[in-house]
Design an enzyme around this catalytic site. Sequence first.
Site, PDB file in Angstrom:
ATOM      1  CG  PHE A  68       3.068   1.791 -17.593  1.00  0.00           C
ATOM      2  CD1 PHE A  68       2.069   0.933 -18.009  1.00  0.00           C
ATOM      3  CD2 PHE A  68       4.334   1.278 -17.366  1.00  0.00           C
ATOM      4  CE1 PHE A  68       2.319  -0.414 -18.196  1.00  0.00           C
ATOM      5  CE2 PHE A  68       4.603  -0.066 -17.546  1.00  0.00           C
ATOM      6  CZ  PHE A  68       3.597  -0.915 -17.974  1.00  0.00           C
ATOM      7  CD  GLU A  92     -14.584  -4.299  -5.660  1.00  0.00           C
ATOM      8  OE1 GLU A  92     -14.448  -3.639  -4.599  1.00  0.00           O
ATOM      9  OE2 GLU A  92     -15.635  -4.853  -5.982  1.00  0.00           O
ATOM     10  N   GLY A 125      -0.323   0.910 -12.862  1.00  0.00           N
ATOM     11  CA  GLY A 125      -0.277   0.509 -14.265  1.00  0.00           C
ATOM     12  C   GLY A 125       0.692  -0.639 -14.504  1.00  0.00           C
ATOM     13  CE  LYS A 179      -9.923   4.615  -0.841  1.00  0.00           C
ATOM     14  NZ  LYS A 179      -8.945   3.998   0.080  1.00  0.00           N
ATOM     15  CB  THR A 188      -4.819   8.563 -14.749  1.00  0.00           C
ATOM     16  OG1 THR A 188      -6.244   8.433 -14.631  1.00  0.00           O
ATOM     17  CG2 THR A 188      -4.404   8.294 -16.182  1.00  0.00           C
TER      18      THR A 188
END
Length: 332
Positions: A9, A144, A13, A220, A91
């Site tokens: 969070f 995504e 988040g 990535k 996370t």
Amino acid sequence: MMKVLIAGFGTVGQGIAEVIGSRQNLFSSMNEKISIVGAFDSSSLISGKNLNPTQLVEKKKTTGKVGTKEIPDDVARYIEEADFDVLLDTTPTNIEHAEPGLTYILSALHSGKHVVTSNKGPLALKFSTLSAAADKNGVKLKYEASVGGAMPIINLSKQLLAGEDITSLRGILNGTCNFILNRMKEEGLPFYQALREAQDLGYAETDPTYDIDGVDSAAKVAILANAIFGMDVNYYDVVRSGIRNITEDAIALAAEENSVIRLIGEIGGGKLEVAPRLVPVAHPLSIGGTQNMASLITDLAGEITISGRGAGKKETASAMLSDLISIIRDKE
């Protein structure tokens, strides 16, 4: 009603929580209601039937914790036993061992819950393991937001370009590096001065290693190689070099050739690589600022170029929202 649990969070988040709160009319138009039934950060947990996103964000900002209870010792077991439909994993990325996100995602998948994640680490290291777990348990794994923020390259490739044979990809996959290289060119700044400017503006972390050494971009590239090209690779298969050693002289020499230096990720033609490349100033990949951009070579449509903001609370939440909507539509 679709019940979601938010893991992590921090900025992302909080962003997805706010978007869920602001898009209830959209969900209603799809005959669905999204309810946050739990959220946890590194030290606290909160659960309930229909948690208020605004209150969750406010509590986190004022107390530093999202929850009222201590986080359980066995979070994986909590995820397995809790009553929810989708894990929203925000996370932070750990490229060394992918934890704790890897365990959280696997726990959700093995217990028959869908996953939407922004975390690159598990995907860059254990993509095939995660995909197999999702397939075995008949649930969706969506990611995504792990590549390119608001640049919807994965969904574009897998949905709108589903009939294309995509043969290669070249792209700018890290906005921090792009900002630094552009400032070096436009203002003649030395590397470390441009880096400090990026840090002052919030584009680069206090420890910028993941960005400037190409770690983020390589993660990535591994994800895209698996997701779009059907490869079975991980982060350590990507040949990687960053921009730490780019000098003002190199920038000037590139300008003499009517080119700029950009950190480019490449897939195809035997390449799986991240490295500084010369890019002609007229090419789309010469773009400056913090934008991410990728060019796909296809057999029917030719070259297709897509761009978008590569990071940020709203941008990442936008990508996660698109994945959440995809899961809703798949239910119909």
